[in-house]
Design a protein around this motif. Structure first.
Motif, PDB file in Angstrom:
ATOM      1  N   LEU A 421       7.774   3.883  -2.715  1.00 32.13           N
ATOM      2  CA  LEU A 421       8.441   3.647  -1.505  1.00 32.13           C
ATOM      3  C   LEU A 421       7.896   2.134  -0.926  1.00 32.13           C
ATOM      4  CD1 LEU A 421       8.040   7.141   0.225  1.00 32.13           C
ATOM      5  CD2 LEU A 421      10.022   6.291  -0.559  1.00 32.13           C
ATOM      6  N   TYR A 422       6.594   1.637  -1.321  1.00 31.13           N
ATOM      7  CA  TYR A 422       6.182   0.535  -0.971  1.00 31.13           C
ATOM      8  C   TYR A 422       6.657  -0.346  -2.104  1.00 31.13           C
ATOM      9  CZ  TYR A 422       2.857   3.107   1.799  1.00 31.13           C
ATOM     10  OH  TYR A 422       2.105   3.848   2.959  1.00 31.13           O
ATOM     11  N   GLY A 423       7.120   0.115  -3.266  1.00 33.55           N
ATOM     12  CA  GLY A 423       7.489  -1.120  -4.147  1.00 33.55           C
ATOM     13  C   GLY A 423       6.274  -1.837  -4.805  1.00 33.55           C
ATOM     14  N   GLU A 424       5.197  -0.881  -5.235  1.00 37.91           N
ATOM     15  CA  GLU A 424       3.837  -1.553  -5.698  1.00 37.91           C
ATOM     16  C   GLU A 424       3.473  -1.005  -7.068  1.00 37.91           C
ATOM     17  OE1 GLU A 424       0.695  -1.275  -2.788  1.00 37.91           O
ATOM     18  OE2 GLU A 424       1.966  -2.084  -1.205  1.00 37.91           O
ATOM     19  N   CYS A 425       3.136  -1.841  -8.055  1.00 33.93           N
ATOM     20  CA  CYS A 425       2.241  -1.310  -9.219  1.00 33.93           C
ATOM     21  C   CYS A 425       1.309  -2.132  -9.546  1.00 33.93           C
ATOM     22  CB  CYS A 425       3.704  -1.187 -10.399  1.00 33.93           C
ATOM     23  SG  CYS A 425       2.928  -0.419 -11.889  1.00 33.93           S
ATOM     24  N   PHE A 426       0.170  -1.796  -9.717  1.00 35.92           N
ATOM     25  CA  PHE A 426      -0.979  -2.892  -9.909  1.00 35.92           C
ATOM     26  C   PHE A 426      -0.765  -4.002  -9.056  1.00 35.92           C
ATOM     27  CE2 PHE A 426      -0.581  -0.400 -13.959  1.00 35.92           C
ATOM     28  CZ  PHE A 426      -1.914   0.212 -14.040  1.00 35.92           C
ATOM     29  N   GLY A 427      -0.273  -3.900  -7.837  1.00 32.15           N
ATOM     30  CA  GLY A 427      -0.221  -5.021  -6.983  1.00 32.15           C
ATOM     31  C   GLY A 427       0.764  -5.753  -6.838  1.00 32.15           C
ATOM     32  N   GLY A 428       1.577  -5.526  -8.083  1.00 33.52           N
ATOM     33  CA  GLY A 428       3.051  -6.275  -8.050  1.00 33.52           C
ATOM     34  C   GLY A 428       3.983  -5.588  -7.314  1.00 33.52           C
ATOM     35  N   SER A 558      -6.048  -2.822   0.201  1.00 34.33           N
ATOM     36  CA  SER A 558      -6.036  -2.458  -1.352  1.00 34.33           C
ATOM     37  C   SER A 558      -5.016  -3.233  -2.122  1.00 34.33           C
ATOM     38  CB  SER A 558      -5.709  -0.766  -1.323  1.00 34.33           C
ATOM     39  OG  SER A 558      -5.490  -0.444  -2.804  1.00 34.33           O
ATOM     40  N   VAL A 559      -3.822  -3.240  -1.283  1.00 35.92           N
ATOM     41  CA  VAL A 559      -2.749  -4.368  -2.121  1.00 35.92           C
ATOM     42  C   VAL A 559      -2.989  -5.751  -2.193  1.00 35.92           C
ATOM     43  CG1 VAL A 559      -1.396  -4.489  -0.146  1.00 35.92           C
ATOM     44  CG2 VAL A 559      -0.483  -4.663  -2.211  1.00 35.92           C
ATOM     45  N   LEU A 560      -3.967  -6.098  -1.223  1.00 34.98           N
ATOM     46  CA  LEU A 560      -4.226  -7.704  -1.336  1.00 34.98           C
ATOM     47  C   LEU A 560      -5.238  -7.879  -2.475  1.00 34.98           C
ATOM     48  CD1 LEU A 560      -4.547  -8.471   2.638  1.00 34.98           C
ATOM     49  CD2 LEU A 560      -2.778  -9.080   0.687  1.00 34.98           C
ATOM     50  N   ILE A 561      -6.096  -6.985  -2.748  1.00 37.98           N
ATOM     51  CA  ILE A 561      -7.118  -7.042  -3.727  1.00 37.98           C
ATOM     52  C   ILE A 561      -6.526  -7.111  -5.059  1.00 37.98           C
ATOM     53  CG2 ILE A 561      -9.228  -5.886  -4.776  1.00 37.98           C
ATOM     54  CD1 ILE A 561     -10.200  -5.314  -2.035  1.00 37.98           C
ATOM     55  N   ALA A 562      -5.617  -5.923  -5.125  1.00 37.47           N
ATOM     56  CA  ALA A 562      -4.714  -6.196  -6.414  1.00 37.47           C
ATOM     57  C   ALA A 562      -4.105  -7.442  -6.757  1.00 37.47           C
ATOM     58  CB  ALA A 562      -3.720  -5.079  -6.272  1.00 37.47           C
ATOM     59  N   GLN A 563      -3.460  -7.933  -5.674  1.00 29.89           N
ATOM     60  CA  GLN A 563      -2.540  -9.403  -5.946  1.00 29.89           C
ATOM     61  C   GLN A 563      -3.559 -10.349  -6.198  1.00 29.89           C
ATOM     62  OE1 GLN A 563      -0.277  -9.913  -2.332  1.00 29.89           O
ATOM     63  NE2 GLN A 563       0.959  -8.164  -2.711  1.00 29.89           N
ATOM     64  N   VAL A 564      -4.948 -10.546  -5.607  1.00 26.85           N
ATOM     65  CA  VAL A 564      -5.990 -11.312  -6.040  1.00 26.85           C
ATOM     66  C   VAL A 564      -6.433 -11.110  -7.306  1.00 26.85           C
ATOM     67  CG1 VAL A 564      -8.156 -11.760  -5.551  1.00 26.85           C
ATOM     68  CG2 VAL A 564      -6.749 -11.741  -3.658  1.00 26.85           C
ATOM     69  N   ALA A 565      -6.550  -9.749  -7.646  1.00 29.84           N
ATOM     70  CA  ALA A 565      -6.771  -9.879  -9.281  1.00 29.84           C
ATOM     71  C   ALA A 565      -5.781 -10.161 -10.062  1.00 29.84           C
ATOM     72  CB  ALA A 565      -6.910  -8.223  -9.503  1.00 29.84           C
ATOM     73  N   ASN A 566      -4.492 -10.214  -9.934  1.00 31.23           N
ATOM     74  CA  ASN A 566      -3.267 -10.537 -10.495  1.00 31.23           C
ATOM     75  C   ASN A 566      -3.281 -12.212 -10.666  1.00 31.23           C
ATOM     76  OD1 ASN A 566      -2.496  -8.055 -11.251  1.00 31.23           O
ATOM     77  ND2 ASN A 566      -0.955  -7.795  -9.452  1.00 31.23           N
ATOM     78  N   ARG A 567      -3.550 -12.834  -9.448  1.00 31.24           N
ATOM     79  CA  ARG A 567      -3.244 -14.141  -9.395  1.00 31.24           C
ATOM     80  C   ARG A 567      -4.676 -14.910 -10.021  1.00 31.24           C
ATOM     81  NH1 ARG A 567      -1.644 -14.625  -2.960  1.00 31.24           N
ATOM     82  NH2 ARG A 567       0.434 -13.830  -3.315  1.00 31.24           N
ATOM     83  N   PHE A 568      -5.892 -14.177  -9.967  1.00 34.36           N
ATOM     84  CA  PHE A 568      -7.062 -14.702 -10.533  1.00 34.36           C
ATOM     85  C   PHE A 568      -7.129 -14.614 -12.075  1.00 34.36           C
ATOM     86  CE2 PHE A 568     -11.618 -13.929 -12.113  1.00 34.36           C
ATOM     87  CZ  PHE A 568     -11.947 -15.258 -11.659  1.00 34.36           C
ATOM     88  N   ALA A 569      -6.260 -13.714 -12.581  1.00 30.29           N
ATOM     89  CA  ALA A 569      -6.228 -13.678 -14.067  1.00 30.29           C
ATOM     90  C   ALA A 569      -5.271 -14.667 -14.494  1.00 30.29           C
ATOM     91  CB  ALA A 569      -5.212 -12.340 -14.395  1.00 30.29           C
ATOM     92  N   GLY A 570      -4.238 -15.196 -13.734  1.00 30.56           N
ATOM     93  CA  GLY A 570      -3.397 -16.228 -14.256  1.00 30.56           C
ATOM     94  C   GLY A 570      -4.133 -17.512 -13.938  1.00 30.56           C
ATOM     95  N   LEU A 571      -4.812 -17.617 -13.106  1.00 26.52           N
ATOM     96  CA  LEU A 571      -5.806 -19.081 -12.706  1.00 26.52           C
ATOM     97  C   LEU A 571      -6.781 -19.683 -13.971  1.00 26.52           C
ATOM     98  CD1 LEU A 571      -6.242 -19.013  -9.061  1.00 26.52           C
ATOM     99  CD2 LEU A 571      -4.470 -20.027 -10.208  1.00 26.52           C
ATOM    100  N   THR A 572      -7.271 -18.375 -14.696  1.00 23.16           N
ATOM    101  CA  THR A 572      -8.096 -18.873 -15.559  1.00 23.16           C
ATOM    102  C   THR A 572      -7.768 -19.550 -16.951  1.00 23.16           C
ATOM    103  OG1 THR A 572      -7.636 -16.831 -17.046  1.00 23.16           O
ATOM    104  CG2 THR A 572      -9.355 -16.499 -15.301  1.00 23.16           C
ATOM    105  N   GLY A 573      -6.502 -19.776 -17.142  1.00 19.94           N
ATOM    106  CA  GLY A 573      -6.107 -20.507 -18.308  1.00 19.94           C
ATOM    107  C   GLY A 573      -6.141 -19.937 -19.674  1.00 19.94           C
TER     108      GLY A 573
END
Length: 629
Positions: A421-428, A558-573
């Motif tokens: 209903l929220y459209g969320e999966c691992f923060g996506g 919770s959803v903001l932490i999940a989104q931060v985790a996704n973005r942080f993974a992409g910033l490591t290079g």
């Protein structure tokens, strides 16, 4: 759910008292009450008297008490080992056990005394082994001879060593050897070698100086010092063998005899329980009367069992419970399989009163919903679902952990539903998942105010339900003023909620005027029915509703932490580093996703919901039955 209880009286001839009690206990459905108040009219109480055991039965009880004490005394001497089951008829084995229990107790107590003595001797010798380890190398330095005497002492510091050396030198005229080595705990071990004729003189002086010689068992007194050391080591080995033989004999005895004793002991406990319960039973000249409570659905079963076994001579009568007895009725709680695991959360609460409610179904319904609303992620929900399934397999025999796994299973399913209903999966969010795009109703990370309004509306509904249950509860207890106060609070709360909604979605003027008029009428009614503190109670209800905003706030975090985790993974290079870093953040978020929704969902029940209608202080239903295990 709280089971309906019946006030029951069991009546029968005195000669059937013990058989009837035995049958009642075997069923385990009936709680015996010692007090007659409420079961018998006051004017008729004088016709009843407590059952007293006749001389024969009293002698039997004393005999059984004494035999049980002897068996328990014997059990204290036996090792705790798994034993086989006995197939003897316990009643016929009582006489055999009574004949041999004293002899067996004497035998086993003697073995235990021997074992304790050996263990004490070995412990003392083992304490000396540290000193022996230090002394043995000194013999190689000092040498051995039949005309030499050896004295071993333990000193605390080097000053004492110097003092002892000078003392021995004066006594022996330098005809001695003085060898030292380090001992346990910083002690200094000294071995003095001197002629045999000087040994007694030196020992007397050492005793006067309070320098004790290393002690050995008296049985080794005539042996030379080196032989004493070797004899101690041999004795330690011999003691181990003797202990093995003693323990083996105790184990053989326990394996052979304890099943019989255990069988007789259980029979004695059962019989004594029957004889003891007679103190709570009353009688007339001809009949016994057993008063008590039992679940109403089980009354036909009890009646059928007693009627079938005693051919109608023992009667079960169901009486009407009086109004003043309602608070004393024992509480039995039975829930359907779905709700039963949620008793894990309600067992920590006091028992509800009989005319209150079992809180378990309410937690069973609303807790998973609140949990899912807060977590609301398809990926997290599926992971928790997998963890719950694993826990169910691992903890089949551990009730609390098994119940926790079932609760997690249900709650994770709701988390998956709200994740769609929220459209969320691992923060996506729905933008990255085609399936979620089709199921998404609201993206809570971008719809803070709608989610806040939704959470508060849940609070209004939940708190209002609690007030409605409280209204019905006070009405059943015939508390008219409290019932009216609850009703006024409900109406006023709904009117205020409607006015709050009208600020964002204006109502037609007639509706708004009607709401204002209803509030103006409800306020004096609230003061009239609830007193001067009624406004404070209303403010508390409003505060409770505002507390439901935590559903939005914790879920958003919770959803903001999940989104931060996704973005942080992409910033490591780096793919691997990013996956590890993002995975760790997701694991932390999942842990928080279990802990936070659980704590806050329970708080919304315990604090905001239950205090609107729950009345505690019930008495647990404790049926007369055989002890488990």
């Amino acid at each position: 759910m709280i089971v309906a209880m019946s006030k029951v009286e069991i009546i029968g001839p005195m000669e059937l008292l013990l058989p009837a009690l035995d049958r009642v206990r075997a069923l385990g459905l009936f709680q015996v009450e010692q007090e007659m108040r409420g079961f018998v009219d006051r004017e008729d109480e004088k016709a009843f008297r407590s059952v007293r055991l006749d001389k024969k039965t009293l002698a039997e009880r004393l005999y059984f008490d004494d035999l049980l004490a002897k068996i328990d005394q014997l059990a204290g001497f036996l090792p705790k080992l798994p034993t086989r089951c006995s197939y003897l008829e316990p009643h016929s084995a009582v006489g055999i056990v009574a004949d041999v229990v004293d002899k067996h107790t004497l035998l086993c107590s003697g073995l235990c005394r021997r074992r304790d003595a050996l263990e004490g001797e070995r412990g003392e010798l083992l304490r000396q082994t540290a000193f022996l380890d230090a002394l043995e190398p000194l013999f190689k330095t000092a040498g051995e001879g039949t005309d030499l005497d050896f004295i071993g002492v333990s000193l605390k510091n080097s000053e004492a060593v110097d003092h002892l050396y000078q003392l021995i030198a004066r006594l022996t005229g330098d005809t001695f050897e003085f060898v030292t080595t380090s001992g346990p705990e910083g002690a200094i071990i000294v071995l003095i070698t001197l002629p045999v004729e000087l040994g007694a003189k030196v020992r007397d002086v050492l005793n006067g100086e309070r320098i004790p010689e290393l002690a050995f068992p008296a049985s080794l007194g005539q042996l030379p010092f080196p032989d004493k050391v070797r004899a101690v080591r041999r004795r330690i080995g011999d003691i181990g063998g003797e202990l093995d033989r003693v323990n083996a004999e105790l184990q053989r005895f326990a394996f052979r005899w304890w099943p019989t004793y255990q069988c007789v002991r259980e029979w004695l406990l059962d019989r004594l329980a029957l004889l003891t319960t007679t103190a709570a039973i009353h009688k007339t000249d001809l009949c016994f009367f057993i008063h008590g409570w039992m679940p109403s659905p089980d009354v036909p079963r009890l009646r059928s069992a007693l009627n079938g076994e005693f051919q109608g001579r023992v009667v079960v009568e169901e009486q009407e419970a009086l109004e003043e007895e309602m608070e004393d009725i024992p509480i039995a709680i039975r829930n359907p399989p779905y709700f039963r695991p949620f008793e894990l959360f309600t067992r920590i609460l006091p028992l509800p009163s009989y005319r209150s409610y079992d809180p378990t179904p309410f937690i069973g319904i609303f807790f998973p919903i609140f949990f899912g609303m807060i977590l609301g992620d398809v990926g997290y929900g599926l992971l928790l679902l997998a963890c719950a399934l694993v826990m169910l397999k691992l903890f089949r025999t551990r009730r609390d952990l098994h119940d926790a796994a079932l609760i997690l299973l249900v709650s994770s399913c709701y988390a998956v539903v709200f994740g769609f209903l929220y459209g969320e999966c691992f923060g996506g969010t729905a933008g990255g998942w085609r399936l979620l795009e089709q199921t998404c109703v609201i993206e809570r990370s971008r719809s803070i105010m709608p989610m806040l309004a939704f959470s508060l509306s849940i609070g209004v509904a939940h708190v209002t339900l609690g007030l409605c249950l409280g209204f019905w509860s006070t009405l059943r207890r015939r508390l008219v003023r409290e019932s009216l106060a609850k009703l006024v609070n409900i109406l006023l709360l709904l009117c205020l909620a409607a006015l709050a909604v009208s600020l964002f979605s204006p109502f037609p003027p007639p509706v708004r005027k009607s709401l204002n008029a209803a509030v103006l009428v409800a306020i004096p009614l609230m003061l009239l029915t609830g007193g001067l503190l009624a406004p404070l109670e209303m403010m508390k209800n409003i505060g409770n509703i505002v507390s439901y905003a935590r559903i939005m706030a914790i879920g958003l975090a919770s959803v903001l932490i999940a989104q931060v985790a996704n973005r942080f993974a992409g910033l490591t290079g780096d793919v691997l580093t990013g996956a590890v870093a993002g995975g760790l953040l997701h694991l932390i978020n999942i842990a928080l996703g279990i802990f936070s929704p659980t704590i806050h969902s329970l708080r919304l029940h315990y604090v905001e919901f239950f205090d609107k209608f729950m009345v505690y202080g019930g008495r647990r239903f404790e049926p007369f039955k055989k002890p488990s295990g």
